[in-house]
Design a protein around this motif. Structure first.
Motif, short mmCIF file in Angstrom:
data_model
loop_
_atom_site.label_atom_id
_atom_site.label_comp_id
_atom_site.label_asym_id
_atom_site.label_seq_id
_atom_site.Cartn_x
_atom_site.Cartn_y
_atom_site.Cartn_z
N UNK A 280 -84.07 -111.07 21.02
CA UNK A 280 -84.29 -111.44 19.70
C UNK A 280 -85.11 -110.70 19.34
N UNK A 281 -85.02 -111.06 17.47
CA UNK A 281 -86.40 -111.02 16.90
C UNK A 281 -87.23 -112.35 16.26
N UNK A 282 -86.84 -112.84 16.94
CA UNK A 282 -86.93 -114.40 16.48
C UNK A 282 -86.76 -115.09 15.58
N UNK A 283 -87.88 -114.97 14.84
CA UNK A 283 -86.68 -115.70 13.18
C UNK A 283 -87.32 -115.21 11.63
N UNK A 284 -88.27 -114.24 11.87
CA UNK A 284 -89.46 -113.13 10.79
C UNK A 284 -88.23 -112.13 10.62
N UNK A 285 -87.01 -111.74 11.24
CA UNK A 285 -86.62 -111.12 11.05
C UNK A 285 -85.05 -111.70 11.21
N UNK A 286 -84.26 -111.35 9.59
CA UNK A 286 -83.38 -112.33 9.84
C UNK A 286 -82.66 -112.16 9.84
N UNK A 287 -80.95 -112.15 10.53
CA UNK A 287 -79.76 -111.63 10.54
C UNK A 287 -78.72 -111.83 9.66
N UNK A 288 -77.97 -110.10 9.31
CA UNK A 288 -77.70 -110.32 8.61
C UNK A 288 -77.01 -111.68 7.19
N UNK A 289 -76.35 -112.14 6.17
CA UNK A 289 -75.63 -113.19 6.04
C UNK A 289 -74.46 -113.19 6.41
N UNK A 290 -73.81 -111.91 6.43
CA UNK A 290 -71.87 -111.93 7.60
C UNK A 290 -71.93 -112.69 8.85
N UNK A 291 -73.08 -112.50 9.62
CA UNK A 291 -73.03 -112.92 10.44
C UNK A 291 -72.79 -115.16 10.70
N UNK A 292 -72.31 -114.89 11.20
CA UNK A 292 -72.47 -116.85 11.49
C UNK A 292 -73.14 -116.92 12.68
N UNK A 293 -73.62 -118.40 12.94
CA UNK A 293 -74.96 -118.98 14.03
C UNK A 293 -74.16 -118.85 15.10
N UNK A 294 -72.96 -118.99 15.22
CA UNK A 294 -72.35 -118.85 17.11
C UNK A 294 -72.07 -117.33 16.86
N UNK A 295 -72.14 -116.52 15.79
CA UNK A 295 -71.95 -114.48 16.48
C UNK A 295 -73.21 -114.24 16.77
N UNK B 153 -75.56 -116.24 18.29
CA UNK B 153 -76.24 -116.60 19.99
C UNK B 153 -74.86 -115.75 20.52
N UNK B 154 -73.88 -115.91 19.86
CA UNK B 154 -72.81 -114.47 20.86
C UNK B 154 -74.14 -113.22 21.04
N UNK B 155 -74.15 -112.54 20.29
CA UNK B 155 -74.90 -111.70 20.27
C UNK B 155 -76.58 -112.42 21.47
N UNK B 156 -77.11 -112.69 21.05
CA UNK B 156 -78.56 -113.71 21.72
C UNK B 156 -77.82 -113.68 23.52
N UNK B 157 -76.73 -114.34 24.32
CA UNK B 157 -76.61 -114.00 24.92
C UNK B 157 -76.34 -112.97 25.74
N UNK B 158 -75.71 -111.84 25.16
CA UNK B 158 -75.12 -110.88 25.52
C UNK B 158 -75.91 -109.85 25.49
N UNK B 159 -77.47 -110.29 24.98
CA UNK B 159 -78.44 -109.57 25.29
C UNK B 159 -79.22 -110.30 26.20
N UNK B 160 -79.32 -111.31 26.46
CA UNK B 160 -79.78 -112.41 27.88
C UNK B 160 -79.23 -111.36 29.44
N UNK B 161 -77.45 -111.58 28.76
CA UNK B 161 -76.86 -110.55 30.36
C UNK B 161 -77.76 -109.45 30.51
N UNK B 162 -77.79 -108.59 30.07
CA UNK B 162 -77.98 -107.09 29.91
C UNK B 162 -79.44 -106.69 30.25
N UNK B 163 -80.84 -108.21 29.62
CA UNK B 163 -81.71 -107.60 30.27
C UNK B 163 -82.26 -108.27 30.88
N UNK B 164 -81.32 -108.97 31.49
CA UNK B 164 -81.61 -109.84 32.84
C UNK B 164 -81.03 -108.69 34.06
N UNK B 165 -79.84 -107.78 33.82
CA UNK B 165 -79.72 -106.90 34.60
C UNK B 165 -80.52 -105.52 34.68
N UNK B 166 -81.45 -105.33 33.35
CA UNK B 166 -82.24 -105.03 33.92
C UNK B 166 -83.57 -104.76 34.67
#
Length: 292
Positions: free
Chosen positions: A209-224, A226-239
């Protein structure tokens, strides 16, 4: 050719995926600094002996501040590890270091304060740490990224914070103002201890993720989020797994060249060795044996 054994320390995501590098024998290693995070799996990858260790332990029970860093590095040294390829999830402090890419940092700023940071409490040992990551091992990782399905960024400064909480926005902006590239919680004292153990050490950082200096779009709730970050972890892990798998067979060639990391203690021991108690010498023999 000198004997080579590669230690792979898996962080968030990769720790649980290490089995994908190959099966092997799980061994328990006792150290003067307690037990490592868990059993170490000894195996081979591309004909190279490898020792696999999950930094946070089975079930990810060790928080960054409670990882037994000294026991982990000592145990790998005791097994004969000469080079460590570590991984760790990080936050990106730079727009160009996008989630799911990989970064091979070359510098660290250490902001930790709760962790024992040396093996040498009973004597004075001052290793050089101007280049905290092994230059030779970093270069092999970068070459291993050629043709990988994701971009592998070369260089960058990793800020190691204590955690376990994430940064405030003010801290995130401060780290960016320092010129740092990544924020994480586990590269220190791991890199320091590897140098004290005369083990070459390099890190594959996995931006999630981009830490917290770069804010997520307002329409994304916290659950979304976290879901995006976990997806990034999965892909980055395979890489990261693919990069490490490509890199391991290239490590033995480094042994023929020699490396300053593997003689880091030659001028670093300031104490009079003749005055060291015998129990201290015996305790630290896997690290200091050739200098006693």
């Amino acid at each position: 050719m000198a004997s080579v054994m590669v230690g792979v320390i898996g962080g968030t995501g990769l720790g649980e995926a290490l089995g994908a590098l190959g099966g092997g024998e799980a061994v328990e290693v006792e150290t003067p600094f307690g037990r490592p995070s868990g059993p170490i799996t000894v195996t081979e990858v591309g004909g190279v002996p490898v020792a696999l260790l999950s930094r946070h332990g089975d079930g990810h029970l060790h928080s960054p501040s409670r990882v037994p860093y000294r026991a982990n590095i000592f145990a790998l040294k005791k097994l004969g590890v000469t080079h460590i390829l570590a991984s760790g999830a990080v936050g990106s402090l730079r727009e160009e270091l996008a989630p799911r890419t990989l970064v091979i940092p070359d510098q660290i700023i250490d902001k930790t304060f709760r962790r024992p940071g040396t093996f040498y409490d009973e004597l004075a040992v001052h290793v050089e740490l101007a280049s905290p990551f092994c230059t030779q091992l970093r270069n092999v990782l970068v070459r291993g990224g050629t043709g990988l399905s994701t971009r592998v960024h070369q260089g960058g400064t990793y800020v190691c914070m204590e955690g376990p909480q994430f940064s405030t926005r003010a801290e995130s902006e401060l780290h960016r103002a320092w010129g740092a590239s990544l924020i994480g919680m586990t590269a220190m004292p791991e890199a320091k201890l590897a140098r004290e153990a005369e083990i070459c050490y390099a890190l594959v950082a996995l931006p999630t993720d981009y830490d917290c200096w770069r804010q997520y779009p307002a329409h994304l709730d916290q659950a979304k989020v976290i879901e995006e970050i976990l997806g990034n972890v999965k892909v980055a892990t395979q890489n990261a797994l693919e990069l490490i798998r490509r890199t391991i067979p290239q490590v033995p060639a480094l042994a023929e060249k020699g490396c300053p990391c593997q003689s880091a203690l030659a001028l670093a021991i300031w104490s009079d060795r003749a005055k060291l108690p015998e129990d201290v010498k015996e305790k630290l023999r896997p690290l200091l044996g050739k200098y006693l």
